[in-house]
Scaffold this motif. Structure first.
Motif, PDB file in Angstrom:
ATOM      1  N   TYR A 137       0.794  -1.241  -0.043  1.00 58.77           N
ATOM      2  CA  TYR A 137      -0.088   0.078  -0.118  1.00 58.77           C
ATOM      3  C   TYR A 137       1.044   1.525  -0.054  1.00 58.77           C
ATOM      4  O   TYR A 137       0.607   2.152  -0.822  1.00 58.77           O
ATOM      5  N   ARG A 138       1.899   1.205   0.901  1.00 57.56           N
ATOM      6  CA  ARG A 138       2.682   2.251   0.960  1.00 57.56           C
ATOM      7  C   ARG A 138       3.360   2.831  -0.343  1.00 57.56           C
ATOM      8  O   ARG A 138       4.214   3.738  -0.560  1.00 57.56           O
ATOM      9  N   THR A 157      -6.421   1.384  -4.992  1.00 57.97           N
ATOM     10  CA  THR A 157      -7.294   1.726  -4.070  1.00 57.97           C
ATOM     11  C   THR A 157      -8.676   1.935  -4.617  1.00 57.97           C
ATOM     12  O   THR A 157      -9.684   1.941  -3.824  1.00 57.97           O
ATOM     13  N   ASP A 197     -11.448   2.320   2.818  1.00 55.73           N
ATOM     14  CA  ASP A 197      -9.850   2.372   2.925  1.00 55.73           C
ATOM     15  C   ASP A 197      -9.417   3.645   3.998  1.00 55.73           C
ATOM     16  O   ASP A 197      -9.499   4.724   3.934  1.00 55.73           O
ATOM     17  N   THR A 201      -5.342   5.507   3.829  1.00 56.18           N
ATOM     18  CA  THR A 201      -5.138   6.608   3.654  1.00 56.18           C
ATOM     19  C   THR A 201      -5.730   7.851   4.421  1.00 56.18           C
ATOM     20  O   THR A 201      -4.881   8.789   4.277  1.00 56.18           O
ATOM     21  N   GLN A 211      -2.953   7.971   6.937  1.00 51.18           N
ATOM     22  CA  GLN A 211      -1.715   8.537   6.497  1.00 51.18           C
ATOM     23  C   GLN A 211      -1.635   9.784   6.206  1.00 51.18           C
ATOM     24  O   GLN A 211      -0.795  10.641   6.376  1.00 51.18           O
ATOM     25  N   ASP A 212      -2.766  10.283   5.826  1.00 50.97           N
ATOM     26  CA  ASP A 212      -3.229  11.923   5.582  1.00 50.97           C
ATOM     27  C   ASP A 212      -2.884  12.465   7.144  1.00 50.97           C
ATOM     28  O   ASP A 212      -2.407  13.565   7.187  1.00 50.97           O
ATOM     29  N   HIS A 256       6.470   7.545   2.324  1.00 51.34           N
ATOM     30  CA  HIS A 256       5.737   7.657   3.361  1.00 51.34           C
ATOM     31  C   HIS A 256       6.716   7.451   4.780  1.00 51.34           C
ATOM     32  O   HIS A 256       6.207   6.560   5.431  1.00 51.34           O
TER      33      HIS A 256
END
Length: 166
Positions: free
Chosen positions: A96-97, A103, A109, A112, A115-116, A150
């Protein structure tokens, strides 16, 4: 009913378990080769493979009929059940990263969003020094060209690691 009959029944059940486990392991291998994306392949590599292994080990333990062998096979099952989900989780997160997961196919999800939120936290108010000049976010590798997409490297600011402050 004598023991020869029960030995025969145990052998037949053992053979059925071995064949079912081998079929599931084969299906897992076919799924890893044929499925289109990372998450489907990861699913095929973990769930049917683990169940197939458990069935094979059950069949083997019925065939061997030794307490030492059964205990060893039980440990293999326990360790497989403990490590397979962790490995699948780590492969999924890494995929994913690195952008290997499409996605658009996900129903939910949450990663995301998380992470945001983490990225917003990384460039928050603590990244503006008292003199008003902006400094790079903690964990960034400004100017090095080898920044992870990330990355979560979190080096200590100057002065907090025992070194001298500028």
């Amino acid at each position: 009913m004598d023991t020869a009959f029960w030995d025969g029944v145990a052998d037949v059940v053992s053979a059925v378990l071995l064949l079912l486990g081998a079929f599931l392991a084969f299906a897992a291998g076919v799924g890893v080769v044929r499925f289109p994306d990372l998450l489907a392949r990861m699913h095929a590599a973990t769930k049917p493979q683990v169940l197939g292994l458990i069935l094979v080990l059950l069949g083997l333990s019925l065939r061997l009929r030794s307490w030492g062998a059964v205990a060893t096979l039980a440990l293999v099952v326990v360790f497989q059940l403990l490590t397979s989900p962790v490995a699948a989780h780590m492969v999924g997160r890494a995929g994913y990263r690195t952008g290997k997961v499409d996605t658009s196919h996900l129903v939910v999800d949450e990663l995301t969003r998380d992470q945001d939120a983490a990225d917003r936290e990384d460039v928050g108010e603590h990244d503006v020094p008292d003199d008003g000049r902006a400094r790079p976010a903690r964990g960034s590798f400004a100017g090095t060209g080898d920044a992870p997409e990330h990355g979560r490297a979190d080096p200590a600011p100057p002065g907090e690691d025992g070194g001298s402050a500028r």
